[in-house]
Design a protein around this motif. Structure first.
Motif, PDB file in Angstrom:
ATOM      1  N   PHE A  50      43.982  35.915  37.091  1.00 21.50           N
ATOM      2  CA  PHE A  50      44.406  36.993  37.992  1.00 21.50           C
ATOM      3  C   PHE A  50      43.196  37.594  38.701  1.00 21.50           C
ATOM      4  O   PHE A  50      43.231  37.845  39.914  1.00 21.50           O
ATOM      5  CB  PHE A  50      45.180  38.051  37.203  1.00 21.50           C
ATOM      6  N   LYS A  51      42.109  37.800  37.952  1.00 24.33           N
ATOM      7  CA  LYS A  51      40.878  38.337  38.534  1.00 24.33           C
ATOM      8  C   LYS A  51      40.319  37.392  39.596  1.00 24.33           C
ATOM      9  O   LYS A  51      39.865  37.828  40.647  1.00 24.33           O
ATOM     10  CB  LYS A  51      39.817  38.556  37.453  1.00 24.33           C
ATOM     11  N   ALA A  54      42.452  37.583  42.756  1.00 25.22           N
ATOM     12  CA  ALA A  54      42.147  38.824  43.478  1.00 25.22           C
ATOM     13  C   ALA A  54      40.828  38.682  44.240  1.00 25.22           C
ATOM     14  O   ALA A  54      40.737  39.065  45.409  1.00 25.22           O
ATOM     15  CB  ALA A  54      42.092  40.004  42.506  1.00 25.22           C
ATOM     16  N   MET A  61      42.386  43.971  41.507  1.00 24.17           N
ATOM     17  CA  MET A  61      43.557  43.573  40.725  1.00 24.17           C
ATOM     18  C   MET A  61      44.714  44.534  40.989  1.00 24.17           C
ATOM     19  O   MET A  61      45.861  44.101  41.044  1.00 24.17           O
ATOM     20  CB  MET A  61      43.214  43.497  39.239  1.00 24.17           C
TER      21      MET A  61
END
Length: 75
Positions: A50-51, A54, A61
Motif C-alpha cells: 500500500f505504501k 501511494a 496513504m
C-alpha cells in the motif's frame, strides 16, 4: 475499511493516474495476476504494498484511502 473498499480505491486511483494494472504489479514486484486479485478484493494488500502504491502515485496513504467526491469540489 474493508477489503472491497480498499480494492475500489486502488482501482479508482490507478485508473485516474493512467497506470495499467501490469505497471503497478511491476512496481510492486508481483505478478499481474496477484495485483488483479488485490483490485478484485480477493487478496489483501499488505501495508508495504500500500505504501509503495501511494508513493508511485505521489500520494500519502491517507490520500490513497479516499475516492474524491464531486460533491467536495469547489465551483
Amino acid at each position: 475499511m474493508d477489503n472491497l473498499s480498499v480494492a475500489a480505491v486502488l482501482r479508482w486511483h490507478r485508473e485516474n493516474q493512467d497506470y495499467s494494472a501490469k505497471e503497478v504489479a511491476a512496481h510492486l514486484g508481483v505478478a499481474p495476476s496477484i495485483y488483479s486479485k488485490i483490485e478484485s478484493g480477493n487478496r489483501v494488500v499488505t501495508v508495504p504494498e500500500f505504501k509503495r502504491i501511494a508513493a508511485l502515485y505521489g500520494m500519502t496513504m491517507d490520500e490513497l484511502c479516499v475516492i474524491p467526491s464531486r460533491k467536495n469540489r469547489q465551483s
